[in-house]
Design an enzyme around this catalytic site. Structure first.
Site, short mmCIF file in Angstrom:
data_model
loop_
_atom_site.label_atom_id
_atom_site.label_comp_id
_atom_site.label_asym_id
_atom_site.label_seq_id
_atom_site.Cartn_x
_atom_site.Cartn_y
_atom_site.Cartn_z
N CYS A 206 47.02 34.93 -1.74
CA CYS A 206 48.30 35.46 -1.25
C CYS A 206 48.04 36.07 0.12
O CYS A 206 47.06 36.80 0.32
CB CYS A 206 48.84 36.50 -2.23
N CYS A 209 47.53 40.04 0.73
CA CYS A 209 46.66 40.78 -0.20
C CYS A 209 45.22 40.83 0.30
O CYS A 209 44.65 39.79 0.64
CB CYS A 209 46.72 40.11 -1.57
N GLY A 253 41.86 40.23 -8.79
CA GLY A 253 41.82 38.98 -9.53
C GLY A 253 43.12 38.61 -10.20
O GLY A 253 44.06 39.39 -10.27
N GLU A 254 43.14 37.37 -10.68
CA GLU A 254 44.31 36.83 -11.36
C GLU A 254 43.95 36.69 -12.85
O GLU A 254 43.19 35.79 -13.23
CB GLU A 254 44.67 35.47 -10.73
N SER A 308 54.58 38.57 -10.37
CA SER A 308 54.62 38.91 -8.94
C SER A 308 55.52 37.90 -8.24
O SER A 308 55.08 36.82 -7.86
CB SER A 308 53.21 38.87 -8.34
N LEU A 309 56.76 38.28 -8.10
CA LEU A 309 57.74 37.38 -7.48
C LEU A 309 57.58 37.41 -5.96
O LEU A 309 57.33 36.40 -5.31
CB LEU A 309 59.15 37.80 -7.91
N ASN A 310 57.76 38.57 -5.40
CA ASN A 310 57.43 38.83 -3.98
C ASN A 310 58.25 38.10 -2.93
O ASN A 310 57.99 38.27 -1.73
CB ASN A 310 55.94 38.55 -3.70
N1 SAH Z 1 46.72 38.88 -9.30
C1 SAH Z 1 47.74 39.51 -10.03
C2 SAH Z 1 47.45 40.97 -10.31
C3 SAH Z 1 46.80 41.76 -9.22
S1 SAH Z 1 47.76 42.03 -7.78
C4 SAH Z 1 49.06 39.37 -9.32
O1 SAH Z 1 49.09 38.96 -8.17
O2 SAH Z 1 50.08 39.64 -9.95
C5 SAH Z 1 48.85 43.34 -8.32
C6 SAH Z 1 50.12 43.46 -7.51
O3 SAH Z 1 49.85 43.90 -6.19
C7 SAH Z 1 50.87 42.16 -7.38
O4 SAH Z 1 52.22 42.35 -7.74
C8 SAH Z 1 50.75 41.84 -5.89
O5 SAH Z 1 51.86 41.11 -5.43
C9 SAH Z 1 50.68 43.21 -5.30
N2 SAH Z 1 50.07 43.26 -3.97
C10 SAH Z 1 49.09 42.49 -3.48
N3 SAH Z 1 48.78 42.88 -2.22
C11 SAH Z 1 49.58 43.91 -1.91
C12 SAH Z 1 49.70 44.77 -0.79
N4 SAH Z 1 48.94 44.62 0.28
N5 SAH Z 1 50.63 45.77 -0.83
C13 SAH Z 1 51.39 45.95 -1.93
N6 SAH Z 1 51.29 45.19 -3.04
C14 SAH Z 1 50.40 44.18 -3.03
FE1 SF4 Z 2 45.98 39.31 -4.57
FE2 SF4 Z 2 47.11 38.94 -7.01
FE3 SF4 Z 2 47.48 37.16 -5.04
FE4 SF4 Z 2 45.08 37.38 -6.16
S1 SF4 Z 2 46.97 36.70 -7.14
S2 SF4 Z 2 45.49 37.17 -3.97
S3 SF4 Z 2 44.98 39.59 -6.54
S4 SF4 Z 2 48.16 39.31 -5.07
#
Ligand code: SAH
Ligand code: SF4
Length: 438
Positions: A206, A209, A253-254, A308-310
Site C-alpha cells: 500500500c 504505509c 503485515g497482512e 481497510s477500504l481507504n
Molecule cells: N495489513 C492489514 C493490517 C495492518 S495495517 C491492513 O492493511 O488492514 C492497519 C491499518 O493501518 C490499516 O487500516 C491501514 O490502512 C492503516 N494504515 C496503513 N498505513 C497508514 C498510515 N500511514 N497512516 C494511517 N493509517 C495507516
Molecule cells: Fe501496510 Fe496493511 Fe497495506 Fe501491508 S496491507 S502495506 S501492513 S496497510
C-alpha cells in the site's frame, strides 16, 4: 521418548558448531533450542506422554506458559525439577518472544521491539507490538462489550493536549531507548489495546504505509504472534478476565496472507490464554479468499473483522492499494457478506484520510453509498494519515477530517475517528518499520 513428529522437528534444528572452521577440530552437533511456547495443550500433552508422563501434565504446562506467563523452565514449579531438566536436556525451552526494546510516547503508548525465535536461532528477527493504554477508539461503536463507552457523538480532533503531539511530523529525536523493566506500578489505565503484528514486513505494498517499505521478510509463527500478546500482558501485569484489554491484529503485515498461523495464534489466545475473540479485531487489506475462509470460522474463535477500504472507488483504491487490481471493491463486498455477524456486532471499514486524495466531501458520500451496499451493520473508522519518511502524501487538515466524519454520520453511517497514538515513537497505524534511529 519424544513424539516422532516432535523429534523430527527437533532434528531440523541441530546445527553444527559454527565456532570451528571446517577441517579443524571435529564438529560437535549442538542441539538447538526448541520453543514450548506456541504449542497448544494437545501438543504439550503429546510431548508429556512422549516423556513417559501422564497427558494432564500437558495442561499444567499450558497453564504455566499462557496463564502464569513463565519465561523460563525453572519457573514451572508445577513440574518436578527432574522433569524440567529432562525437558531442557531434550532441547526444550520456554522460548516465548521477548520484549527486547521499549519506546515510550508522551501519550503513554509503548512500542515494543519483540525478539522472535530462540536467541540461538540464526534468523531471530524483531517484530513490533504496540501497547495503547485507553485504546485509540478503534472499537468505539462496534456493538460489543469491548467497545469504548463512547457510543455516539462527535469525537473531536485531536482529543486531548497529549494527542496534539500527533499533529507534528515524527521527530527522530523523540525515539528513545527506554528502560526495560516490568511495569510494577499500580495500573494507570482503565482499558488498553494491544496492536499485534502477523508478519515481519508486508508484501501488499500500500502506497501510504511505512511497513510496506520493508517488503515481506517472513511470516510469523503462531507462537510468535501469540507471544507478542503474552509478553505485553506480562509486562503490564494484566489480569485476564478482569482487565479490559482488546487486541487488534493491525500491526505489521497482512494477517490473511499468513492465515494458518494467524488463526492458530487466535486459538492459543482464546483456548489457552483465556482471551475473548469478541475483544479481538483483525484488519485485512482485502484478501478475498482469506475473508471467505474467515467466514467459516466458528463464532467462539472468530475475532471481529475490519476491512481497510481507504478509498471511495476502485480507481482511487487501485492507485493506493495495488491489491485492488486482484480483488476489487465488489469482490470485497461479496466476501464480507458471507461473515455471520454476532448479535450487535458491526463490520468495520477502516478509511485512511489522505489530504486531497481521499478526504473530500464527495468521497464521503461515495463511501456512504458503498458501505450501505453491504446490507450489513457497519461502521467506519476514520484514520488521519500518519506520516512516514519517503511517503509523499499529506496529512488531512483537522477541518477536513471533521467534515468527512459529519458527512458520513449525516448519511446515517456510524463513524468514529481513530486517535493517533504514539506518533512521536513511530507507533501509530502504518508507521511500524522497526525505526530505531535516534
Ligand atoms: N495489513 C492489514 C493490517 C495492518 S495495517 C491492513 O492493511 O488492514 C492497519 C491499518 O493501518 C490499516 O487500516 C491501514 O490502512 C492503516 N494504515 C496503513 N498505513 C497508514 C498510515 N500511514 N497512516 C494511517 N493509517 C495507516
Ligand atoms: Fe501496510 Fe496493511 Fe497495506 Fe501491508 S496491507 S502495506 S501492513 S496497510
Amino acid at each position: 521418548m519424544l513424539d516422532p513428529a516432535v523429534t523430527q522437528n527437533l532434528n531440523q534444528f541441530v546445527q553444527l558448531d559454527a565456532g570451528h572452521a571446517a577441517g579443524e577440530t571435529p564438529l560437535r552437533p549442538e542441539p538447538r533450542r526448541e520453543a514450548l511456547f506456541g504449542l497448544d495443550a494437545e501438543a504439550l500433552a503429546a510431548l508429556m506422554v512422549g516423556l513417559g508422563e501422564p497427558a494432564w501434565r500437558g495442561k499444567q504446562l499450558a497453564e504455566a506458559l499462557y496463564r502464569q506467563r513463565v519465561s523460563d523452565l525453572s519457573e514451572i514449579t508445577t513440574l518436578s525439577k527432574l522433569l524440567r531438566s529432562k525437558l531442557a536436556s531434550q532441547g526444550w525451552e520456554v522460548g516465548r518472544p521477548r520484549i527486547a526494546q521499549v519506546f515510550q510516547s508522551v501519550d503513554g503508548t509503548e512500542r515494543y521491539l519483540v525478539q522472535c525465535g530462540s536467541t540461538a536461532r540464526a534468523d531471530a528477527q524483531t517484530v513490533e507490538t504496540v501497547w495503547m493504554p485507553e485504546g485509540d477508539d478503534g472499537e468505539a461503536g462496534d456493538g460489543t462489550d469491548s467497545a469504548s463507552p463512547q457510543i455516539s457523538g462527535a469525537p473531536s480532533f485531536p482529543h486531548s493536549p497529549a494527542d496534539r503531539v500527533g499533529d507534528r511530523e515524527p521527530r527522530a529525536g523523540a525515539v528513545e531507548r527506554a528502560y526495560i523493566s516490568p511495569n510494577e506500578s499500580p495500573k494507570s489505565w482503565r482499558r488498553a489495546t494491544i496492536c499485534v503484528s502477523s508478519q515481519v514486513g508486508c508484501a501488499v505494498n500500500c502506497q501510504f504505509c511505512l511497513t510496506a517499505k520493508l517488503g515481506l521478510q517472513r511470516n510469523l509463527t503462531a507462537g510468535e504472534i501469540a507471544g507478542q500478546v503474552v509478553a505485553a500482558l506480562a509486562r503490564q501485569g494484566v489480569e485476564v478476565g478482569r482487565d479490559r484489554v482488546n487486541l487488534v491484529f493491525m500491526g505489521m503485515g497482512e494477517p490473511f496472507l499468513n492465515y494458518e498461523n494467524f488463526m492458530a495464534a487466535v486459538r492459543l489466545l482464546v483456548r489457552e490464554a483465556g482471551l475473548s475473540p469478541q475483544r479481538m479485531t483483525v484488519s485485512t487489506s482485502g484478501i478475498v479468499p482469506g475473508i471467505e475462509r474467515f467466514a467459516q470460522e466458528p463464532a467462539e474463535l472468530r475475532p471481529k473483522l475490519a476491512i481497510s477500504l481507504n478509498a471511495p472507488n476502485d480507481l482511487v483504491r487501485q492507485e493506493l492499494m495495488p491489491i485492488n487490481r486482484k480483488w476489487n471493491i465488489e469482490s470485497l463486498v461479496d466476501a464480507v457478506r458471507l461473515v455471520k455477524l454476532r448479535p450487535r456486532e458491526r463490520l468495520t471499514f477502516e478509511y485512511v484520510l489522505l489530504a486531497g486524495v481521499t478526504d473530500q466531501p464527495e468521497h464521503a458520500r461515495e463511501v456512504a453509498r458503498l458501505v450501505r451496499r453491504t446490507g450489513l451493520p457497519v461502521k467506519v473508522n476514520l484514520i488521519a494519515w500518519n506520516p512516514g519518511p519517503g511517503i509523499a502524501y499529506s496529512m488531512p487538515k483537522p477541518g477536513a477530517v471533521e467534515a468527512f466524519r459529519e458527512t458520513l454520520a449525516g448519511e446515517g453511517i456510524p463513524t468514529y475517528l481513530r486517535r493517533p497514538r504514539g506518533r512521536d515513537i513511530f507507533a501509530a497505524c502504518g508507521q511500524l518499520k522497526r525505526t530505531v534511529e535516534s
